[in-house]
Scaffold this active site. Structure first.
Site, short mmCIF file in Angstrom:
data_model
loop_
_atom_site.label_atom_id
_atom_site.label_comp_id
_atom_site.label_asym_id
_atom_site.label_seq_id
_atom_site.Cartn_x
_atom_site.Cartn_y
_atom_site.Cartn_z
N ASP A 58 106.94 27.65 55.92
CA ASP A 58 106.94 29.20 55.53
C ASP A 58 108.68 29.08 54.49
O ASP A 58 109.13 30.45 54.61
CB ASP A 58 107.74 29.64 56.73
CG ASP A 58 108.98 28.32 57.11
OD1 ASP A 58 108.45 27.17 57.14
OD2 ASP A 58 109.55 28.60 58.18
N HIS A 59 108.29 28.39 53.74
CA HIS A 59 109.24 28.37 52.74
C HIS A 59 109.21 27.64 51.16
O HIS A 59 109.98 28.74 50.04
CB HIS A 59 111.22 27.40 53.13
CG HIS A 59 111.68 28.05 54.45
ND1 HIS A 59 113.13 28.39 54.38
CD2 HIS A 59 111.94 27.61 55.62
CE1 HIS A 59 113.33 29.32 55.40
NE2 HIS A 59 112.37 27.96 55.88
N ASP A 164 116.49 26.47 56.51
CA ASP A 164 116.94 26.13 57.70
C ASP A 164 117.74 24.54 58.01
O ASP A 164 117.89 24.11 57.03
CB ASP A 164 115.08 26.18 58.00
CG ASP A 164 114.72 26.58 58.08
OD1 ASP A 164 115.34 28.05 58.46
OD2 ASP A 164 113.56 26.84 58.28
N GLU A 189 120.27 31.45 58.63
CA GLU A 189 118.56 31.44 59.44
C GLU A 189 119.30 32.40 60.66
O GLU A 189 120.47 31.91 60.74
CB GLU A 189 117.62 30.33 58.97
CG GLU A 189 118.84 29.18 59.87
CD GLU A 189 117.21 28.29 60.77
OE1 GLU A 189 117.36 29.02 61.63
OE2 GLU A 189 118.06 26.92 61.22
N HIS A 417 115.45 34.68 58.44
CA HIS A 417 114.91 34.67 59.99
C HIS A 417 114.93 34.45 61.31
O HIS A 417 115.04 33.19 61.37
CB HIS A 417 115.11 32.49 59.29
CG HIS A 417 113.66 32.22 58.64
ND1 HIS A 417 113.69 31.40 60.34
CD2 HIS A 417 112.83 31.30 58.56
CE1 HIS A 417 112.58 30.35 59.67
NE2 HIS A 417 111.88 30.51 58.64
#
Length: 589
Positions: A58-59, A164, A189, A417
């Site tokens: 997801d990054h 994150d 995030e 996020h």
């Protein structure tokens, strides 16, 4: 701002922060919409650099799509562990998506390799000069092996992007850390924006109890995880428990991933926590006695077992295949150890859904025409097994997010996020101390900066200011200081004028101001000057007034000189001259 990637424009530079994919979609929506950046195709002309915070898909999942299919030839920055692990996870996901599901409009293996050739590795705390004006610096973020927060600076303006991060150390990684860099904006995030986690020990005890109870009643336990990170954390936990309790039920891990993980933790041992680094010479914590490689045929074996399978959100791959087989038996259990994105099977079962519609096997039909048709069967699945959620997430909770904000002391905050409602709650808390923004996808947040120019001040000048009295220096209350500003080798220094002359090897020049005053007086120039002297002596008592031999009168440091007009000798011209510092103060009562 794109989801899940962010575009920052600072000091005329454009930086893309992360380039992830949405795990809940299987169509074009899984990749960011790059038309927000430019409508003219390639991104190279528009972006100065791309920074990837860590290897989770997801990054970084859209990176080959962005660089090879949309078009970007500039530098891509990431840490050494991320550079090593990222292509492996991208290739694993490509295999699932293209080779097994038969999807098109996806990147190839060669595109992954070509993309990784553009990567420039980062070391922690090393300042990297992207160009003459743009510099970046990585900080330790915890979360997973190689995860980094990044500070971006252009001149006096700066941004920190957290990616994150985790503010709590765990069994294999340390806590995130950043210095008091006071950026103009901190982009954080907010996955767990409203959560304050209970004690980690309580969570571990609860996890072990649930696994043990399920095994004792003959059930099978599925733990969906991503290949590196939380998986190692829980493996260490179960390995220790199995050894202590002398348990015989087998524990399996997705084939190949233990070997890969072990290799990378050995290679990047300096990124782990202090305990693992200390014991590494005597014993490698990632060589497990009780955890064996999994074969898909084992899923049908009778009796209890524990299986760690990837991926972590039950959206594809081996974890989803095992879940389908075990879902119908109430003795079995699935433990979701982290966050699941909306749209994934993990998210659905955590929200109580007990009937699922799932795609079955694809039937391939080949026609004489030049195309192949894929027919997908839809299966109905009854979920009878126990579903447990236990947050072993390596994300910061609300308390951790506030801790990082106070650590960095930003002028502005920006939350990304996370889920809108929870982010809104956290935004309200942050706004009690800091300005906070929360843009939606595709929205732009503009932050006005007040660039500050750092200046060193000489100790002698400070002592002189203190000797003059007045309030003590206070960072929140600006105070004017008088001195000479010297620019030397791209740094500024405020010193006394005497020190400046000495350092620069200059002679002092005094600036004087002169004005002309005309008056009518028939007497000679010396007589007029004498009469002025006498008058000033009578009216300016308490001041030093002198009649000098050179034909001038001085009042303190003011000089008065008389001369006659060339056209008319009765018109006198008075020249009054004084220095810039002159200040007449009455000395008498």
């Amino acid at each position: 701002f794109l989801k899940p990637c962010i575009l920052v424009s600072i000091g005329g530079k454009n930086i893309m922060l992360d380039c992830g994919m949405h795990m809940g979609y299987n169509d074009d929506r899984r990749f960011p919409d790059f038309s927000y950046i430019t409508q003219n195709g390639r991104l190279t002309e528009f972006l100065d650099c791309v920074i990837i915070s860590h290897f989770h898909l997801d990054h970084c999942g859209a990176l080959p799509f962005m660089s090879e299919m949309v078009g970007y030839d500039g530098p891509i920055y990431m840490t050494h562990p991320t550079k090593a692990i990222c292509p492996i996870l991208l290739e694993d996901f490509r295999k699932i998506t293209v080779d097994k599901k038969g999807e098109t409009n996806f990147f190839t293996s060669q595109m992954i390799k070509d993309c990784m050739k553009k990567v420039v590795p980062l070391n922690l705390h090393q300042t990297v000069q992207v160009d003459d004006e743009l510099e970046i610096k990585a900080y330790y973020a915890g979360h997973v092996l190689g995860a980094a927060m990044v500070q971006i600076k252009v001149g006096s303006e700066s941004v920190v992007y957290t990616g994150d991060y985790n503010m709590t150390p765990d069994r294999h990684l340390g806590a995130a850390w950043i210095d008091k860099c006071r950026p103009d904006i901190l982009i954080s995030e907010s996955t767990y924006a409203t959560t304050i986690r209970d004690s980690k020990r309580c969570r571990e005890r609860d996890f072990l109890k649930k696994v043990h109870e399920s095994i004792e009643r003959g059930g099978k336990v599925l733990i969906p995880v991503f290949a590196l990170g939380r998986a190692q954390e829980l493996c260490i936990l179960l390995e220790t428990f199995w050894e202590r309790m002398n348990l015989k039920a087998p524990i399996y891990f997705s084939t190949g991933l233990t070997e890969k993980a072990n290799h990378y933790y050995k290679l990047f041992i300096t990124w782990t926590n202090q305990k693992i680094r200390k014991t590494f010479v005597q014993r490698n914590m990632f060589e497990f006695k009780h955890i064996k490689a999994f074969d898909r045929s084992y899923a049908d074996n009778p009796g209890p077992m524990v299986v760690f399978a990837t991926p972590g959100m039950l959206h594809a791959g081996q974890s989803l295949q095992i879940f389908k087989k075990w879902a119908g038996n109430e003795k079995n259990m699935v433990i979701m150890p982290g966050y699941c994105v909306q749209g994934t099977i993990g998210h659905k079962i955590l929200n109580g859904q007990r009937k699922l519609e799932m795609e079955g096997r694809s039937t391939v039909r080949v026609f004489n025409l030049p195309f192949i048709s894929f027919d997908r069967a839809v299966l109905a699945l009854d979920v009878k097994l126990q579903v447990e959620y236990m947050s072993f997430s390596a994300h910061a909770d609300a308390k951790g997010i506030m801790q990082l904000i106070r650590m960095a002391e930003p002028r502005n905050m920006l939350l990304v996020h996370g889920e809108a409602v929870k982010m809104e709650f956290l935004k309200g808390k942050i706004e009690q101390e800091f300005n906070c923004h929360m843009p939606a996808n595709g929205e732009t947040a503009t932050v006005t900066t007040n660039p500050s120019v750092p200046v060193d001040i000489s100790l002698n000048l400070l002592k002189r200011e203190m000797a003059l009295g007045g309030p003590l220096p206070d960072p929140k209350k600006p105070r004017t200081m008088h001195g000479t500003l010297i620019m030397k080798e791209n740094s500024l220094k405020l010193v006394s004028s005497e020190q400046a002359l000495k350092e620069l090897g200059l002679n002092e020049h005094q600036l004087r101001f002169t004005c002309r005053v005309q008056l009518q007086d028939p007497h000679s120039d010396p007589d007029t000057l004498n009469r002025i002297y006498t008058h000033l002596k009578s009216v300016l008592k308490g001041y030093t007034i002198q009649h000098l031999p050179d034909g001038t009168v001085m009042v303190e440091s003011i000089v008065i000189k008389v001369s006659s007009s060339a056209e008319d000798t009765s018109t006198k011209v008075l020249l009054l001259s004084w220095s810039y510092q002159t200040s007449i103060k009455k000395s008498g009562p």
